[in-house]
Design a protein around this motif. Structure first.
Motif, PDB file in Angstrom:
ATOM      1  N   SER A 148      31.494 -31.906   4.128  1.00 16.19           N
ATOM      2  CA  SER A 148      30.078 -31.932   3.812  1.00 16.19           C
ATOM      3  C   SER A 148      29.956 -31.799   2.305  1.00 16.19           C
ATOM      4  O   SER A 148      30.118 -30.707   1.752  1.00 16.19           O
ATOM      5  CB  SER A 148      29.331 -30.792   4.513  1.00 16.19           C
ATOM      6  OG  SER A 148      27.970 -30.778   4.122  1.00 16.19           O
TER       7      SER A 148
ATOM      8  N   PHE B 191      25.106 -33.328   0.022  1.00 16.78           N
ATOM      9  CA  PHE B 191      25.629 -33.602   1.355  1.00 16.78           C
ATOM     10  C   PHE B 191      26.435 -34.894   1.402  1.00 16.78           C
ATOM     11  O   PHE B 191      27.544 -34.941   1.954  1.00 16.78           O
ATOM     12  CB  PHE B 191      24.463 -33.657   2.341  1.00 16.78           C
ATOM     13  CG  PHE B 191      24.843 -34.000   3.758  1.00 16.78           C
ATOM     14  CD1 PHE B 191      26.085 -33.659   4.301  1.00 16.78           C
ATOM     15  CD2 PHE B 191      23.937 -34.649   4.580  1.00 16.78           C
ATOM     16  CE1 PHE B 191      26.417 -33.982   5.623  1.00 16.78           C
ATOM     17  CE2 PHE B 191      24.259 -34.972   5.899  1.00 16.78           C
ATOM     18  CZ  PHE B 191      25.501 -34.641   6.405  1.00 16.78           C
TER      19      PHE B 191
ATOM     20  N   GLN C 266      19.570 -32.118  -1.850  1.00 18.66           N
ATOM     21  CA  GLN C 266      20.241 -32.012  -0.564  1.00 18.66           C
ATOM     22  C   GLN C 266      21.000 -33.289  -0.232  1.00 18.66           C
ATOM     23  O   GLN C 266      22.153 -33.254   0.193  1.00 18.66           O
ATOM     24  CB  GLN C 266      19.208 -31.726   0.528  1.00 18.66           C
ATOM     25  CG  GLN C 266      19.746 -31.666   1.944  1.00 18.66           C
ATOM     26  CD  GLN C 266      18.618 -31.830   2.946  1.00 18.66           C
ATOM     27  OE1 GLN C 266      18.079 -32.915   3.113  1.00 18.66           O
ATOM     28  NE2 GLN C 266      18.250 -30.722   3.585  1.00 18.66           N
TER      29      GLN C 266
END
Length: 237
Positions: free
Chosen positions: A52, A134, A130
């Motif tokens: 991730s 990610f 984000q």
């Protein structure tokens, strides 16, 4: 240069499980200061780790082993009737593999998907930071599959290239095109891409029997599960 023998691992404090109610989870992750090249990443994936962003992790819960790493043996895969329908339904789409990177076009699709499909999840609300942390940061041999209908981007799948296969990281799509089953289509495309590259596996992340939204993974056969340190074919109905 890091290798399996020199890696340092850490464990998070217990926290609420994202998948099973009333359970706590602990995550083991690789020291973020380690240099993870493609070879080491491939070895970690074969041991059940996932990526991730810049983080490589796997579940490490003391009293629960519900999260099972699974992978598909692509050479033996034969699409079922529903999967053949998905392929036929999407023959008109254009697919293009490009290096993983941030663009506003990608982010708008990602944000729309999260806002419409996952308002109850850990990724809501979406943000550019984000998306980048990610899907873009920490990439090694990492790619985005663009799925387009004419000039409209309607799907985006993040894919890592490993020594022994592809790793399906995440897929988003336009909710307005839900009838196309683009999540299934993206997996089927990756199966064919692995075959084209003469790679034996497509890694699909973790499967949890009690989690209904993960049931789709067992529709791809033959699927292997990593249990007790060994990959074995998983019997599914």
């Amino acid at each position: 240069m890091s290798n399996l023998r020199t890696l340092v691992f850490f464990a998070t404090p217990a926290h609420d499980c994202s998948y099973l109610p009333d359970r706590e989870a602990t995550t083991m992750f690789v020291d973020p200061r380690a240099h993870i090249d493609k070879k080491l990443y491939s070895q970690l994936t074969a041991l059940g780790f996932r990526r991730s962003g810049s983080h490589y992790y796997r579940p490490h819960c003391e009293q629960c082993n519900a999260c099972i790493p699974v992978r598909l043996k692509v050479d033996e895969f034969v699409p079922d009737r529903n999967q053949r329908r998905v392929l036929n339904r999407n023959k008109d789409l254009e697919c293009r593999l490009v290096p993983a990177a941030f663009t506003e076009r990608y982010y708008r699709l990602y944000a729309h998907y999260i806002e419409e499909r996952h308002q109850d999840g850990d990724m809501y609300p979406p943000s550019r930071e984000q998306f980048t942390s990610f899907l873009v940061e920490g990439t090694t041999d990492s790619w985005f599959l663009e799925i387009s209908d004419s000039d409209e981007l309607i799907g985006l799948a993040a894919i890592d290239l490993l020594d022994d296969g592809l790793s399906a990281i995440y897929t988003v799509f336009s909710p307005e095109h839900e009838h196309r089953s683009l999540g299934t289509f993206a997996v089927l495309w990756q199966i064919e891409e692995a075959r084209r590259r003469d790679l034996p596996h497509l890694y699909l992340g973790y499967w949890i029997k009690e989690c209904k939204k993960m049931n789709y993974k067992t529709r791809y056969k033959p699927i292997e599960a990593l249990q007790d340190g060994h990959w074995r074919e998983m019997k599914t109905q």
